[in-house]
Write a protein that holds these residues in place. Structure first.
Motif, mmCIF file in Angstrom:
data_model
loop_
_atom_site.group_PDB
_atom_site.id
_atom_site.type_symbol
_atom_site.label_atom_id
_atom_site.label_comp_id
_atom_site.label_asym_id
_atom_site.label_seq_id
_atom_site.Cartn_x
_atom_site.Cartn_y
_atom_site.Cartn_z
ATOM 1 N N PRO A 124 143.512 35.883 -17.987
ATOM 2 C CA PRO A 124 144.510 36.537 -18.832
ATOM 3 C C PRO A 124 145.853 36.633 -18.111
ATOM 4 C CG PRO A 124 142.985 38.152 -17.920
ATOM 5 C CD PRO A 124 142.469 36.801 -17.530
ATOM 6 N N ASP A 125 146.912 36.369 -18.828
ATOM 7 C CA ASP A 125 148.268 36.508 -18.288
ATOM 8 C C ASP A 125 148.902 37.713 -18.969
ATOM 9 O OD1 ASP A 125 150.566 35.966 -16.863
ATOM 10 O OD2 ASP A 125 151.304 34.482 -18.296
ATOM 11 N N GLY A 126 148.299 38.895 -18.721
ATOM 12 C CA GLY A 126 148.589 40.062 -19.538
ATOM 13 C C GLY A 126 147.647 40.012 -20.734
ATOM 14 N N GLY A 127 147.662 41.007 -21.582
ATOM 15 C CA GLY A 127 146.794 40.982 -22.760
ATOM 16 C C GLY A 127 145.327 41.020 -22.416
ATOM 17 N N ASN A 128 144.953 41.862 -21.451
ATOM 18 C CA ASN A 128 143.557 41.946 -21.020
ATOM 19 C C ASN A 128 142.621 42.389 -22.147
ATOM 20 O OD1 ASN A 128 144.690 41.322 -18.592
ATOM 21 N ND2 ASN A 128 143.711 42.980 -17.443
ATOM 22 N N LYS A 129 143.125 43.252 -23.036
ATOM 23 C CA LYS A 129 142.275 43.757 -24.122
ATOM 24 C C LYS A 129 141.908 42.631 -25.083
ATOM 25 C CE LYS A 129 141.891 47.395 -27.604
ATOM 26 N NZ LYS A 129 142.539 48.599 -28.223
ATOM 27 N N ALA A 130 142.880 41.812 -25.434
ATOM 28 C CA ALA A 130 142.621 40.693 -26.342
ATOM 29 C C ALA A 130 141.681 39.685 -25.689
ATOM 30 C CB ALA A 130 143.936 40.018 -26.731
ATOM 31 N N TYR A 131 141.831 39.477 -24.375
ATOM 32 C CA TYR A 131 140.957 38.578 -23.630
ATOM 33 C C TYR A 131 139.513 39.087 -23.710
ATOM 34 C CZ TYR A 131 139.291 35.780 -19.594
ATOM 35 O OH TYR A 131 138.618 34.917 -18.760
ATOM 36 N N GLY A 132 139.345 40.394 -23.453
ATOM 37 C CA GLY A 132 138.016 40.998 -23.514
ATOM 38 C C GLY A 132 137.427 40.966 -24.914
ATOM 39 N N LEU A 133 138.294 41.101 -25.928
ATOM 40 C CA LEU A 133 137.824 41.070 -27.307
ATOM 41 C C LEU A 133 137.235 39.707 -27.648
ATOM 42 C CD1 LEU A 133 137.628 42.172 -30.215
ATOM 43 C CD2 LEU A 133 139.990 41.394 -30.564
ATOM 44 N N LEU A 134 137.941 38.617 -27.286
ATOM 45 C CA LEU A 134 137.433 37.279 -27.572
ATOM 46 C C LEU A 134 136.152 37.010 -26.795
ATOM 47 C CD1 LEU A 134 137.690 34.536 -28.907
ATOM 48 C CD2 LEU A 134 139.210 33.831 -27.037
ATOM 49 N N ARG A 135 136.110 37.421 -25.548
ATOM 50 C CA ARG A 135 134.909 37.228 -24.732
ATOM 51 C C ARG A 135 133.707 37.931 -25.338
ATOM 52 N NH1 ARG A 135 135.566 39.522 -18.834
ATOM 53 N NH2 ARG A 135 135.710 41.419 -20.085
ATOM 54 N N LEU A 171 132.623 36.238 -28.751
ATOM 55 C CA LEU A 171 131.916 34.969 -28.550
ATOM 56 C C LEU A 171 130.500 35.218 -28.044
ATOM 57 C CD1 LEU A 171 134.701 32.747 -26.897
ATOM 58 C CD2 LEU A 171 133.835 32.612 -29.246
ATOM 59 N N THR A 172 130.350 36.180 -27.158
ATOM 60 C CA THR A 172 129.030 36.475 -26.592
ATOM 61 C C THR A 172 128.063 36.984 -27.658
ATOM 62 O OG1 THR A 172 130.012 36.991 -24.433
ATOM 63 C CG2 THR A 172 127.802 37.817 -24.851
ATOM 64 N N GLU A 173 128.518 37.948 -28.463
ATOM 65 C CA GLU A 173 127.622 38.562 -29.440
ATOM 66 C C GLU A 173 127.358 37.650 -30.637
ATOM 67 O OE1 GLU A 173 128.513 42.536 -30.548
ATOM 68 O OE2 GLU A 173 128.548 43.266 -28.483
ATOM 69 N N SER A 174 128.322 36.799 -30.979
ATOM 70 C CA SER A 174 128.115 35.887 -32.109
ATOM 71 C C SER A 174 127.360 34.624 -31.705
ATOM 72 C CB SER A 174 129.462 35.492 -32.718
ATOM 73 O OG SER A 174 130.215 34.713 -31.800
ATOM 74 N N GLU A 175 127.253 34.411 -30.380
ATOM 75 C CA GLU A 175 126.630 33.198 -29.830
ATOM 76 C C GLU A 175 127.311 31.948 -30.386
ATOM 77 O OE1 GLU A 175 122.463 33.475 -30.606
ATOM 78 O OE2 GLU A 175 122.132 34.969 -29.028
ATOM 79 N N GLU A 231 147.109 15.302 -26.384
ATOM 80 C CA GLU A 231 146.478 16.328 -27.200
ATOM 81 C C GLU A 231 144.974 16.294 -26.963
ATOM 82 O OE1 GLU A 231 146.983 18.123 -31.663
ATOM 83 O OE2 GLU A 231 146.770 15.954 -31.474
ATOM 84 N N GLN A 232 144.400 17.476 -26.715
ATOM 85 C CA GLN A 232 142.986 17.565 -26.400
ATOM 86 C C GLN A 232 142.279 18.455 -27.408
ATOM 87 O OE1 GLN A 232 141.495 16.120 -23.744
ATOM 88 N NE2 GLN A 232 143.077 15.718 -22.240
ATOM 89 N N LEU A 233 141.065 18.060 -27.756
ATOM 90 C CA LEU A 233 140.165 18.935 -28.491
ATOM 91 C C LEU A 233 139.405 19.728 -27.431
ATOM 92 C CD1 LEU A 233 139.493 19.339 -31.491
ATOM 93 C CD2 LEU A 233 137.561 17.784 -31.178
ATOM 94 N N ALA A 234 139.238 21.023 -27.653
ATOM 95 C CA ALA A 234 138.655 21.853 -26.593
ATOM 96 C C ALA A 234 137.678 22.875 -27.149
ATOM 97 C CB ALA A 234 139.755 22.568 -25.815
ATOM 98 N N VAL A 235 136.681 23.186 -26.346
ATOM 99 C CA VAL A 235 135.704 24.233 -26.658
ATOM 100 C C VAL A 235 136.001 25.429 -25.762
ATOM 101 C CG1 VAL A 235 133.277 24.902 -26.404
ATOM 102 C CG2 VAL A 235 133.864 22.725 -27.466
ATOM 103 N N ILE A 236 136.044 26.612 -26.335
ATOM 104 C CA ILE A 236 136.264 27.840 -25.571
ATOM 105 C C ILE A 236 134.988 28.659 -25.645
ATOM 106 C CG2 ILE A 236 137.620 29.958 -25.391
ATOM 107 C CD1 ILE A 236 139.922 28.366 -26.705
ATOM 108 N N ARG A 237 134.426 28.939 -24.471
ATOM 109 C CA ARG A 237 133.161 29.670 -24.425
ATOM 110 C C ARG A 237 133.173 30.621 -23.236
ATOM 111 N NH1 ARG A 237 129.170 27.493 -20.904
ATOM 112 N NH2 ARG A 237 129.801 25.579 -19.838
ATOM 113 N N VAL A 238 132.105 31.400 -23.119
ATOM 114 C CA VAL A 238 131.986 32.359 -22.021
ATOM 115 C C VAL A 238 131.081 31.776 -20.958
ATOM 116 C CG1 VAL A 238 131.300 34.681 -21.339
ATOM 117 C CG2 VAL A 238 132.311 34.297 -23.600
ATOM 118 N N LEU A 250 136.191 33.447 -19.572
ATOM 119 C CA LEU A 250 136.426 32.470 -20.628
ATOM 120 C C LEU A 250 136.642 31.107 -19.994
ATOM 121 C CD1 LEU A 250 138.774 34.324 -23.163
ATOM 122 C CD2 LEU A 250 136.333 33.810 -23.404
ATOM 123 N N LEU A 251 135.949 30.112 -20.518
ATOM 124 C CA LEU A 251 136.015 28.755 -19.998
ATOM 125 C C LEU A 251 136.436 27.828 -21.125
ATOM 126 C CD1 LEU A 251 135.143 26.857 -17.508
ATOM 127 C CD2 LEU A 251 133.092 26.449 -18.864
#
Length: 279
Positions: free
Chosen positions: A115-126, A129-133, A146-153, A158-159
């Protein structure tokens, strides 16, 4: 950890400022190419084969080969304009999917997201993603691509993993000599499955080592400690003339134009009288 990209990821109305850090690194042993005679590192130059001269970065333009020997030249400002138009929407999560729906052949490179600031939003997405699997699917612009990317925990972080577009994955049907049928007996299948069962274990990445790289490093260390080293041969300095007059004379001799020796004048032929006597 070095920051290689800085921007933001958004899903819905939630915006998360983030930094990207390479999650993996190449551990190959890198060798320099040396000249066998003097052990000087080889210099690779950019040379135009037509003009037969070395060229600099400012003399290079991008060209796309449309047919053999014919190119379309594209200017940097033209590419920059296209890049800016895409970057505005490149970091938005566009879909959420199950990770196991993506075949591993699509995965390319991995990046940690901090996170570059916005720690709460970072934690919210994490947490979401974890609970929704689920994993987020996004587009992002990295290094003019241009890249297609997957964001996961991954381990509470966040990776982001870039994945190939479908047209970048070659068709398995094009692989030559693949048998269409499995001409094996049931006994052979049962034996193979028994062997697989015996070798089945829980994945522990720490037990696997790059043995070749280890042996190469051991070889290098043995040579280093054994003083089996080579040294770059220094250029011999140009001979210096201590005698100033000799140096000046040598310079004059080197620049003096070569003159042709004048041809000897021919003597005029002697005249003879009517009586045959020479005058």
């Amino acid at each position: 950890m070095h920051t290689m990209w800085k921007g933001s990821i958004s899903f819905g109305l939630v915006n998360i400022p983030i930094k990207l850090h390479a999650a993996t690194e190449d551990k190959n042993v890198k060798f320099r190419s040396l000249h066998n005679e003097c052990h000087t590192p080889i210099k690779y130059e950019k040379v135009c084969p037509t003009c037969e001269k070395e060229i600099g970065t400012k003399d290079i333009v991008k060209g796309y080969e449309v047919t053999k020997g014919k190119f379309v030249v594209v200017e940097e400002d033209e590419l920059s304009g296209l890049k800016e138009a895409v970057e505005e929407k490149a970091v938005e999560i566009i879909d959420f999917i199950k990770l196991d729906e993506i075949d591993p052949i699509y995965f390319n490179r991995s990046y940690y997201m901090s996170p570059d600031g916005g720690n709460k939003a970072y934690g919210l997405l994490r947490k979401a993603l974890t609970e929704s699997e689920k994993v987020g699917l996004a587009k992002i612009m990295i290094r003019s691509k241009e890249q297609l990317a997957v964001i996961r925990v991954y381990q509470d972080t966040l990776l982001m993993e870039t994945i190939h577009f479908p047209d970048e994955v070659r068709k398995a049907a094009d692989v030559p000599n693949v048998p269409s049928e499995d001409n094996v007996t049931k006994k052979e299948i049962d034996t193979a499955i028994m062997l697989i069962d015996q070798l089945t274990t829980t994945f522990d990445p720490e037990k696997y080592k790059d043995e070749y790289r280890t042996k190469v490093l051991e070889l290098i260390e043995a040579k280093r400690t054994g003083k089996d080293l080579v040294t770059v041969k220094e250029k011999e300095p140009a001979a210096q003339m201590t005698d100033l007059m000799a140096a000046l004379q040598a310079s004059i001799d080197r620049t003096k134009p070569k003159t042709k020796r004048p041809a000897k004048a021919k003597k005029p032929a002697a005249k003879t009288s009517a009586a045959g006597e020479k005058k």
